[in-house]
Design an enzyme around this catalytic site. Sequence first.
Site, PDB file in Angstrom:
ATOM      1  NE  ARG B  54      -2.023  -1.935   3.257  1.00 47.06           N
ATOM      2  CZ  ARG B  54      -2.462  -2.360   4.423  1.00 47.06           C
ATOM      3  NH1 ARG B  54      -3.720  -2.151   4.777  1.00 47.06           N
ATOM      4  NH2 ARG B  54      -1.645  -2.977   5.248  1.00 47.06           N
ATOM      5  CG  ASP B  56       2.432   6.373   2.609  1.00 40.33           C
ATOM      6  OD1 ASP B  56       1.290   5.934   2.830  1.00 40.33           O
ATOM      7  OD2 ASP B  56       3.305   6.488   3.485  1.00 40.33           O
ATOM      8  NE  ARG B 202       8.314   8.729   3.095  1.00 39.08           N
ATOM      9  CZ  ARG B 202       7.106   9.290   3.256  1.00 39.08           C
ATOM     10  NH1 ARG B 202       5.999   8.579   3.020  1.00 39.08           N
ATOM     11  NH2 ARG B 202       7.004  10.540   3.635  1.00 39.08           N
TER      12      ARG B 202
END
Lengths: 251, 251
Positions: B54, B56, B202
Site C-alpha cells: 500500500r 503512500d 523512508r
Amino acid sequence: MSTRNIKLTVAYDGTHYHGFQEQRGTGLPTVQEALEAVLSQLAQKPVQVIGAGRTDAGVHALGQVVNFRCDPWRIPVERTPLAMNPLLPADISVLKAEPVPQDFHARFSAIAKTYRYSIYHHRIMSPLQRLYCHHEPRRLDTGAMKQAAQYLLGTHDFKSFQAQGTPVRDTVRTIYRAEVVEEGPLIHIYVRGNGFLYNMVRIIAGTLLKAGLGKIKPEEMEHIIASKNRVLAGVTVPPRGLCLMEVEYSK
Amino acid sequence: MSTRNIKLTVAYDGTHYHGFQEQRGTGLPTVQEALEAVLSQLAQKPVQVIGAGRTDAGVHALGQVVNFRCDPWRIPVERTPLAMNPLLPADISVLKAEPVPQDFHARFSAIAKTYRYSIYHHRIMSPLQRLYCHHEPRRLDTGAMKQAAQYLLGTHDFKSFQAQGTPVRDTVRTIYRAEVVEEGPLIHIYVRGNGFLYNMVRIIAGTLLKAGLGKIKPEEMEHIIASKNRVLAGVTVPPRGLCLMEVEYSK
C-alpha cells in the site's frame, strides 16, 4: 563600473513550458519569461536574457546557456544560482553563473551544441520515463541505427533534416558527433554540431528510427542527405525525448 | 469454469496519486481506483484489486503486484496489459499479467519486497530528477552510509523505524539486502525484506543520511535498532524518492 554580462547554465523540464522562447505568441509560459521574472525581481528592474538554443515546447535542457546584462548586479556572480533557484519554479534550475566579456552572446558566440534524443525501447512504456523519452515498442536493430548515424558526420547540407517551410537559406552544418548509446531499455542518440536547423535533431532521430525498424538501409542515409528532400527523411519525433545537453564557446 | 485469479505487475508514477490505496478518505485519486475502473470497464462489471504494497501518496512503483478475480474474464491473460494500457492514464502501466492459483493473494502470499530510495546528491537539484529523487545538497560520506546499512541485515525488531502511533504489534522483520549504490550524482538505497513497517524504508533512508552527514557513527545503528525508540532514528524522508521495485512469491 561598466554593465556586467553574466552567463548562466540552466537545466529545465520543458514539459509544462511553451519552449524556451515563445515562437508563435500563444501566451503560454516560457522558460525565458520565468528566468527574466526572477532576474528582474533580484535586480529590481527589467532584465532580459538571451538563450543559446530556442528549445521547442516540451523539449528539456540539462545545459542550456543564457546571458544577461545588468548594471548594477549586486549579487556576487558565483552566488547567483543560490539567489535565483529558491525563486524559480522547481522545474527550472540555474546550475552555474560566470562573468563573461561584454561581447559574449549566448547564441552568436556558441561554437557547438550537443543534443540528446532518448527513446524508451520496450513493449510497454515506463511511467517514470514517459516525460523524458519517446516510446518505441517495435523491434529495433540498434546496430543499423549506429551505422546510419555515421553518415551524418562532417559538413553537409542538411536541408532534408529541416522542418518544411523554415525560412533559413544556409542549411549547411557540421556534425562532430552522432552516437547511439544503449543503456538497458533506453537508447540515447547524441548529436553534437556547430549548429542545428529547425527540428533537425528530432528529424535525425526519426530517420535513425527508420533505419532501426529496417524501413531504410543505413547506407541510404547518404542519398537522403544528398537529395535535400525533407520527404525522404523520417518523421519529426515528439519533443519530450529531446534534451539540450551542452553549449560550447571558444575560451 | 471457475473464477480466474489474475496477477498483474504494475508500474506507476505516484506523483499525482494519493497512494496506491487511499488511507484516510480524502477523495483524491488512487492507483487502485484507476486499475479497478479499467478492469471493471473491460469486464463490464465491478472488479476489485488487491495490492501487495500500500504505497503512500507520492511513492512510485516499477514492480507493484496486484491480483483480481473475475468470472468470466474474456481477455487472454497474457494480452491483458495490451487491453488495459490504452485505457489507463499515462502514469500507470501494466507490465505483465499471469494466471495464478485461486488462493494467491498479492499481499498475504508475498514473501519478499524490494524498495529503492533515491537521493540526488548535488548542490543544485536537477529538474529532470525532481519527481523521483530526494535532494540532498550537503556533503555525504557514502562509505559511512554503506557501513551503516549493514547493521539492518538480518532479523530485528524494527520498532525504531516505524511511524509513531502505528497500531502494529509485531515489529520484527527480516532484511535480506540493504545496499547503497552510487550512480553519478544519484545514491540509491535498496532494501529487500520479508515485510516492512509503516514508513520503514523512508525512516531507514533518513537514518542512513544521518550517517552520511556524520551526525551518527555507522556503529550507532546497532544501538538505534536495539533501543526500539523512533526518536533515535532519522527523519522520514519525502515520498518522491521511494519506489517499490519488486514483490516476490514462492514458486
